[in-house]
Design a protein around this motif. Structure first.
Motif, PDB file in Angstrom:
ATOM      1  N   GLU A  73       0.819  -1.217   0.000  1.00  0.00           N
ATOM      2  CA  GLU A  73       0.000   0.000   0.000  1.00  0.00           C
ATOM      3  C   GLU A  73       0.851   1.263   0.000  1.00  0.00           C
ATOM      4  N   ASN A  74       2.055   1.210   0.571  1.00  0.00           N
ATOM      5  CA  ASN A  74       2.927   2.392   0.560  1.00  0.00           C
ATOM      6  C   ASN A  74       3.281   2.794  -0.865  1.00  0.00           C
ATOM      7  N   LEU A  75       3.489   1.798  -1.700  1.00  0.00           N
ATOM      8  CA  LEU A  75       3.787   2.082  -3.106  1.00  0.00           C
ATOM      9  C   LEU A  75       2.576   2.730  -3.776  1.00  0.00           C
ATOM     10  N   LEU A 121       7.843   8.036  -9.240  1.00  0.00           N
ATOM     11  CA  LEU A 121       7.831   6.711  -8.618  1.00  0.00           C
ATOM     12  C   LEU A 121       7.427   5.644  -9.639  1.00  0.00           C
ATOM     13  N   MET A 122       6.428   5.920 -10.456  1.00  0.00           N
ATOM     14  CA  MET A 122       6.018   4.963 -11.481  1.00  0.00           C
ATOM     15  C   MET A 122       7.193   4.682 -12.424  1.00  0.00           C
ATOM     16  N   ASN A 123       7.909   5.723 -12.791  1.00  0.00           N
ATOM     17  CA  ASN A 123       9.076   5.570 -13.652  1.00  0.00           C
ATOM     18  C   ASN A 123      10.113   4.651 -12.994  1.00  0.00           C
ATOM     19  N   GLN A 124      10.346   4.835 -11.692  1.00  0.00           N
ATOM     20  CA  GLN A 124      11.314   4.014 -10.971  1.00  0.00           C
ATOM     21  C   GLN A 124      10.868   2.548 -10.893  1.00  0.00           C
ATOM     22  N   SER A 142      13.160   6.969  -3.898  1.00  0.00           N
ATOM     23  CA  SER A 142      14.079   5.858  -3.719  1.00  0.00           C
ATOM     24  C   SER A 142      13.293   4.567  -3.545  1.00  0.00           C
ATOM     25  N   LEU A 143      13.693   3.575  -4.254  1.00  0.00           N
ATOM     26  CA  LEU A 143      13.110   2.248  -4.112  1.00  0.00           C
ATOM     27  C   LEU A 143      14.082   1.316  -3.395  1.00  0.00           C
ATOM     28  N   GLU A 144      14.958   1.876  -2.597  1.00  0.00           N
ATOM     29  CA  GLU A 144      15.991   1.070  -1.945  1.00  0.00           C
ATOM     30  C   GLU A 144      15.411  -0.046  -1.094  1.00  0.00           C
ATOM     31  N   ASP A 145      14.344   0.231  -0.331  1.00  0.00           N
ATOM     32  CA  ASP A 145      13.747  -0.821   0.494  1.00  0.00           C
ATOM     33  C   ASP A 145      13.249  -1.971  -0.375  1.00  0.00           C
ATOM     34  N   LEU A 146      12.541  -1.639  -1.453  1.00  0.00           N
ATOM     35  CA  LEU A 146      12.031  -2.660  -2.354  1.00  0.00           C
ATOM     36  C   LEU A 146      13.185  -3.433  -2.990  1.00  0.00           C
TER      37      LEU A 146
END
Length: 186
Positions: free
Chosen positions: A72-74, A86-89, A146-150
């Protein structure tokens, strides 16, 4: 005479209401970026059809992993003013880190998943290209997400991360749909 005036007045009111209704209808898209969004439900159907062909394969191999990559965070981030970036990342993540290894996994197994994976990759690549080309339309702000967690979760899962990410494609398609529907101009 009174009846005639009431009828004439009633017809005038109905015509006025109908003309207001016609003017309130959605105007057709003139911009190619807007037209892309209007046509995307067809692409979404193609994505879901291709995923249906490979879903069981990936979900059977990702059932050992309880942790979700997409959450849900995404979705909340995609609905923020920085959703375009974010969608681009996320598209970059799928196109660089998930789809290529998924194709390689398909070469190792007897199940022919590659045509579906290739189709999914092609549509996602086209969407990423459109997102870049239509930056103004999608109101892409410069803020970096940042998508580092993912990516860390994905890396910690090792090869199973590909199965997990591919198994969650259906959820990602839902996120894309919600993102694009929010961008529709009424």
């Amino acid at each position: 005479m009174v009846c005639y005036r009431i009828c004439l007045w009633s017809v005038s009111v109905v015509l006025l209401l109908l003309s207001d209704f016609v003017h309130c209808r959605k105007k057709p898209c003139q911009d190619e970026c807007c037209q892309y969004i209007e046509r995307f439900p067809l692409k979404l159907s193609e994505l879901r059809r291709a995923f249906k062909n490979i879903r069981d394969y990936y979900e059977a191999k990702d059932d050992l992993i309880e942790t979700a990559l997409l959450d849900e965070n995404l979705l909340d981030g995609l609905q923020s003013p920085f959703g375009c970036h974010l969608m681009n990342q996320v598209l970059h993540f799928y196109l660089k880190d998930v789809i290529p290894p998924a194709v390689n996994l398909g070469h190792n197994d007897s199940v022919d998943i590659n045509p579906a994976v290739d189709m999914i990759g092609g549509i996602l690549h086209d969407f990423k290209h459109t997102l870049k080309r239509c930056r103004r339309f999608f109101s892409c702000n410069k803020k970096s997400f940042s998508l580092e967690d993912l990516k860390n979760q994905f890396g910690n899962m090792q090869e199973k991360g590909v199965y997990k990410a591919m198994g969650e494609l259906g959820l990602f398609f839902n996120y894309i749909e919600e993102y694009l529907m929010a961008k529709r101009h009424h």
